[in-house]
Motif scaffolding. Structure first.
Motif, PDB file in Angstrom:
ATOM      1  N   ARG A 172       0.830  -1.215   0.000  1.00  0.00           N
ATOM      2  CA  ARG A 172       0.000   0.000   0.000  1.00  0.00           C
ATOM      3  C   ARG A 172       0.863   1.262   0.000  1.00  0.00           C
ATOM      4  O   ARG A 172       0.550   2.237  -0.685  1.00  0.00           O
ATOM      5  N   ILE A 173       1.943   1.236   0.763  1.00  0.00           N
ATOM      6  CA  ILE A 173       2.819   2.414   0.847  1.00  0.00           C
ATOM      7  C   ILE A 173       3.588   2.602  -0.458  1.00  0.00           C
ATOM      8  O   ILE A 173       3.606   3.693  -1.038  1.00  0.00           O
ATOM      9  N   GLU A 174       4.232   1.547  -0.923  1.00  0.00           N
ATOM     10  CA  GLU A 174       5.094   1.644  -2.104  1.00  0.00           C
ATOM     11  C   GLU A 174       4.323   2.036  -3.345  1.00  0.00           C
ATOM     12  O   GLU A 174       4.795   2.838  -4.157  1.00  0.00           O
ATOM     13  N   LEU A 175       3.127   1.475  -3.515  1.00  0.00           N
ATOM     14  CA  LEU A 175       2.393   1.639  -4.774  1.00  0.00           C
ATOM     15  C   LEU A 175       1.235   2.617  -4.641  1.00  0.00           C
ATOM     16  O   LEU A 175       0.334   2.622  -5.475  1.00  0.00           O
ATOM     17  N   TRP A 176       1.272   3.471  -3.624  1.00  0.00           N
ATOM     18  CA  TRP A 176       0.171   4.408  -3.424  1.00  0.00           C
ATOM     19  C   TRP A 176      -0.062   5.254  -4.688  1.00  0.00           C
ATOM     20  O   TRP A 176       0.872   5.769  -5.303  1.00  0.00           O
ATOM     21  N   GLY A 177      -1.334   5.371  -5.061  1.00  0.00           N
ATOM     22  CA  GLY A 177      -1.707   6.204  -6.194  1.00  0.00           C
ATOM     23  C   GLY A 177      -1.474   5.576  -7.547  1.00  0.00           C
ATOM     24  O   GLY A 177      -1.714   6.203  -8.575  1.00  0.00           O
ATOM     25  N   GLU A 178      -1.034   4.312  -7.586  1.00  0.00           N
ATOM     26  CA  GLU A 178      -0.701   3.651  -8.845  1.00  0.00           C
ATOM     27  C   GLU A 178      -1.718   2.586  -9.247  1.00  0.00           C
ATOM     28  O   GLU A 178      -1.507   1.841 -10.198  1.00  0.00           O
ATOM     29  N   GLY A 179      -2.830   2.515  -8.499  1.00  0.00           N
ATOM     30  CA  GLY A 179      -3.914   1.626  -8.897  1.00  0.00           C
ATOM     31  C   GLY A 179      -3.788   0.196  -8.429  1.00  0.00           C
ATOM     32  O   GLY A 179      -4.484  -0.682  -8.938  1.00  0.00           O
ATOM     33  N   LYS A 180      -2.942  -0.084  -7.448  1.00  0.00           N
ATOM     34  CA  LYS A 180      -2.732  -1.466  -7.012  1.00  0.00           C
ATOM     35  C   LYS A 180      -3.295  -1.752  -5.625  1.00  0.00           C
ATOM     36  O   LYS A 180      -3.363  -2.913  -5.202  1.00  0.00           O
ATOM     37  N   SER A 181      -3.695  -0.720  -4.886  1.00  0.00           N
ATOM     38  CA  SER A 181      -4.153  -0.926  -3.511  1.00  0.00           C
ATOM     39  C   SER A 181      -5.447  -1.725  -3.447  1.00  0.00           C
ATOM     40  O   SER A 181      -5.633  -2.566  -2.554  1.00  0.00           O
ATOM     41  N   TYR A 182      -6.376  -1.464  -4.359  1.00  0.00           N
ATOM     42  CA  TYR A 182      -7.649  -2.185  -4.396  1.00  0.00           C
ATOM     43  C   TYR A 182      -7.418  -3.676  -4.639  1.00  0.00           C
ATOM     44  O   TYR A 182      -8.025  -4.526  -3.990  1.00  0.00           O
ATOM     45  N   LEU A 183      -6.514  -3.992  -5.565  1.00  0.00           N
ATOM     46  CA  LEU A 183      -6.201  -5.392  -5.857  1.00  0.00           C
ATOM     47  C   LEU A 183      -5.599  -6.069  -4.637  1.00  0.00           C
ATOM     48  O   LEU A 183      -5.930  -7.215  -4.325  1.00  0.00           O
TER      49      LEU A 183
END
Length: 511
Positions: free
Chosen positions: A450-461
């Motif tokens: 969640r931290i690393e990929l914030w804002g990149e569309g991966k948190s929901y997955l």
């Protein structure tokens, strides 16, 4: 590289103009007379022209162009309708990791952050998601059919690579459809019409097992077909991108974590991509300057992304126009997107990624990603034309997903190695990871994702893979403090009203 993408995009547009009906490019329909998904698949492609080996590649580039096309969700023109990155925002907001902290213009507020679309199949955002992904499916089906069909293996390398990309892109779209329209993987649940031919027939829902089996078949073929493919630019899916899509599919399905670990390990050990170094994690906004997150070629960690040019015609209606305060944007003018306050608080003070977000509670821009995403050196931007690039996938994802898979096998030693490889580039010491076992280790990997990929569309997955519950922080405008689980009704979209009305197989079925 930008000139190369402009040239291939022009070829793609020419190819589509003589090979497809007008319906292929115009999905908007007439008010009250919207057509069902099945009719979106063009059956009248002039396949005889495809004997030229350059044409299939142009068709595939046409699919990539649709992924960034404003209005590709069938609207004319919603300012949140601009292709794949638009739905990345939807996911980031639904799961709560991206907060709408200030809403002046109202985009995303009612339908997404207040969950009105997922609870009402008449709302237009359901239709946008559905139409966009089925549009990509239809285009991929045309390419596959033109190259001999689903069971064909083209003899010419260029055609093999075109087939491999088309199959990967079809699987990619079905993957997002499964994520957005099914709560979680239930094999015998009927979820989506499955189209793998360029026909115009309405179809009933296929089961989740059938859809996932098709994705797996497509991605297995794609990985084989793309062997030896040296892509011209990062906008194209190569073998390792196909492996990552496959890993995401299996991760969503659950149960086959060794396969996920093997796929991601293949990516890590065969790629030439390298993770961001500590100094690259935050950016210094500067006019006309490329940085880590606005230029597909600036660093080596981008595995898949689109090199945006002026020729693409993007502006306010774009990912940058919605998220980046350094663009001529809603994020500058009054619809602020920020990291969830609870997630920000979970980032240690000595973590380099903490500095990606403005930490100034007295400032209205508090927790905006001002040092992660920056298209210029000026708040509000220095141009209304977007040329900052779109990131779809980074090598860091392979390490995080590998760690997650190994933790679930469980092969905790391997999980720690992959997680620490990333953390060693983000925090002064990753030694604490050695003390984590079981669910604590899995939870830490989820947090780092969640931290690393914030804002990149991966948190929901990641939320759905981890069957997580997220409690919205204080900087949201609604549902503050409410725990919302991954399988809540508000986390999934509904099959849209016009699809049900126009597809007789769906008209008598419950949502």
């Amino acid at each position: 590289m930008k000139n190369l993408f402009k040239q291939t995009l022009a070829i793609a547009v020419i190819a589509m103009s003589f090979s497809c009906s007008e319906e292929f490019l115009d999905n908007t329909g007439v008010a009250g007379e919207s057509q069902p998904t099945a009719s979106f698949t063009s059956a009248d492609a002039e396949q005889a022209t495809l004997t030229n080996t350059n044409i299939p590649a142009a068709f595939v580039n046409g699919i990539y162009a649709q992924m960034i096309q404003a209005g590709s969700g069938g609207t004319d023109l919603n300012h949140d309708d601009f292709g794949q990155k638009g739905y990345d925002i939807y996911g980031d907001m639904l799961c709560g990791d991206m907060a709408l902290s200030v809403s002046t213009y109202g985009w995303y507020r009612a339908d997404i952050t207040e969950f009105q679309a997922p609870q009402d199949f008449t709302r237009g955002r359901n239709r946008m998601v559905w139409r966009y992904y089925y549009r990509i499916v239809r285009s991929a089906n045309n390419v596959i059919a033109s190259l001999g069909g689903n069971d064909a293996v083209p003899e010419i390398d260029e055609n093999k690579y075109a087939m491999g990309q088309a199959k990967a892109l079809r699987a990619h779209s079905y993957f997002y459809l499964t994520q957005y329209f099914q709560k979680e993987y239930v094999p015998n649940e009927a979820i989506l019409p499955l189209h793998i031919e360029p026909d115009t027939e309405n179809k009933p829902k296929s089961t989740a097992e059938e859809v996932y089996n098709q994705m797996e078949a497509d991605l297995t073929d794609a990985i084989s077909l793309l062997d030896g493919f040296n892509r011209a630019s990062k906008n194209q899916v190569d073998q390792n991108v196909a492996r990552m899509i496959y890993a995401y599919v299996l991760g969503a399905k659950g149960g086959r974590w060794q396969d996920v670990a093997d796929l991601t390990n293949d990516v890590i050990t065969t790629t030439n991509h390298t993770m961001l170094q500590p100094a690259q994690v935050t950016v210094v906004p500067a006019d006309g300057t490329s940085n880590t997150f606005n230029d597909v070629n600036f660093t080596n960690n981008w595995m898949w992304g689109i090199d945006i040019t002026e020729n693409n015609g993007l502006g306010l209606v774009s990912w940058w126009g919605q998220v980046d305060a350094f663009s001529y944007s809603y994020a500058w003018a009054g619809d602020y997107k920020a990291i969830d306050a609870n997630l920000y608080a979970a980032i240690p003070a000595n973590d380099a990624r903490k500095g990606q977000f403005l930490n100034d509670p007295a400032n209205g821009r508090h927790l905006q990603p001002l040092l992660k995403f920056a298209a210029s050196g000026t708040i509000g931007g220095d141009s209304e034309v977007v040329t900052a690039d779109y990131v779809y996938m980074r090598i860091e994802e392979a390490y995080l997903l590998n760690a997650e898979a190994n933790a679930r096998i469980p092969n905790e030693a391997a999980a720690r190695i992959s997680l620490k490889a990333l953390l060693d580039l983000r925090v002064p010491s990753s030694a604490y990871v050695d003390t984590l076992t079981g669910q604590a280790l899995i939870d830490e990997i989820y947090l780092q994702t969640r931290i690393e990929l914030w804002g990149e569309g991966k948190s929901y997955l990641a939320m759905k893979r981890n069957k997580a519950t997220v409690t919205r922080g204080s900087n949201h405008l609604s549902f503050v403090g409410q725990p919302i689980p991954y399988n809540d009704e508000r986390m999934q979209f509904e099959i849209p009203q016009d699809e049900i009305q126009n597809n007789p197989f769906l008209s008598n079925q419950n949502q």
